[in-house]
Design a protein around this motif. Structure first.
Motif, PDB file in Angstrom:
ATOM      1  N   GLY A 279      -2.637   5.069   1.200  1.00  0.00           N
ATOM      2  CA  GLY A 279      -3.145   3.721   1.457  1.00  0.00           C
ATOM      3  C   GLY A 279      -3.653   2.986   0.235  1.00  0.00           C
ATOM      4  O   GLY A 279      -4.048   1.831   0.338  1.00  0.00           O
ATOM      5  N   LYS A 280      -3.649   3.606  -0.944  1.00  0.00           N
ATOM      6  CA  LYS A 280      -4.068   2.929  -2.175  1.00  0.00           C
ATOM      7  C   LYS A 280      -2.975   1.942  -2.594  1.00  0.00           C
ATOM      8  O   LYS A 280      -1.833   2.054  -2.157  1.00  0.00           O
ATOM      9  CB  LYS A 280      -4.293   3.941  -3.294  1.00  0.00           C
ATOM     10  N   PRO A 281      -3.309   0.997  -3.469  1.00  0.00           N
ATOM     11  CA  PRO A 281      -2.279   0.065  -3.950  1.00  0.00           C
ATOM     12  C   PRO A 281      -1.145   0.811  -4.669  1.00  0.00           C
ATOM     13  O   PRO A 281      -1.392   1.764  -5.408  1.00  0.00           O
ATOM     14  CB  PRO A 281      -3.035  -0.842  -4.921  1.00  0.00           C
ATOM     15  N   ALA A 282       0.082   0.385  -4.440  1.00  0.00           N
ATOM     16  CA  ALA A 282       1.247   1.033  -5.061  1.00  0.00           C
ATOM     17  C   ALA A 282       1.287   0.742  -6.554  1.00  0.00           C
ATOM     18  O   ALA A 282       0.922  -0.345  -6.995  1.00  0.00           O
ATOM     19  CB  ALA A 282       2.522   0.534  -4.393  1.00  0.00           C
TER      20      ALA A 282
ATOM     21  N   CYS B  60       1.545   5.328  -4.936  1.00  0.00           N
ATOM     22  CA  CYS B  60       0.540   4.988  -5.940  1.00  0.00           C
ATOM     23  C   CYS B  60       0.560   5.950  -7.117  1.00  0.00           C
ATOM     24  O   CYS B  60       0.062   5.625  -8.184  1.00  0.00           O
ATOM     25  CB  CYS B  60      -0.843   4.963  -5.304  1.00  0.00           C
TER      26      CYS B  60
ATOM     27  N   LYS C 173       0.837  -1.206   0.000  1.00  0.00           N
ATOM     28  CA  LYS C 173       0.000   0.000   0.000  1.00  0.00           C
ATOM     29  C   LYS C 173       0.867   1.249   0.000  1.00  0.00           C
ATOM     30  O   LYS C 173       1.963   1.265   0.557  1.00  0.00           O
ATOM     31  CB  LYS C 173      -0.896   0.021   1.231  1.00  0.00           C
ATOM     32  N   CYS C 174       0.344   2.300  -0.596  1.00  0.00           N
ATOM     33  CA  CYS C 174       1.011   3.601  -0.621  1.00  0.00           C
ATOM     34  C   CYS C 174       1.107   4.126   0.813  1.00  0.00           C
ATOM     35  O   CYS C 174       0.103   4.152   1.538  1.00  0.00           O
ATOM     36  CB  CYS C 174       0.213   4.567  -1.489  1.00  0.00           C
TER      37      CYS C 174
END
Length: 49
Positions: free
Chosen positions: A7-10, A18, A2-3
């Protein structure tokens, strides 16, 4: 992964972030000195004499 900023997917291109925006937010935090390790001030070498 996670970023660490939002918190978003990298994204592979900006890993571990991300997006370019989150990478720039992190860079700005470094420039401002937000990431520091607390420590005691080091005395000047002139003070020891």
């Amino acid at each position: 992964m996670k970023c660490p900023i939002c918190g978003k997917p990298a994204a592979e291109r900006y890993r571990p972030f991300c997006s370019r925006r989150c990478a720039d937010v992190d860079l700005a935090r470094w420039f401002r000195g937000d990431y520091r390790i607390p420590a005691e001030p080091v005395p000047d070498s002139d003070d020891k004499e």
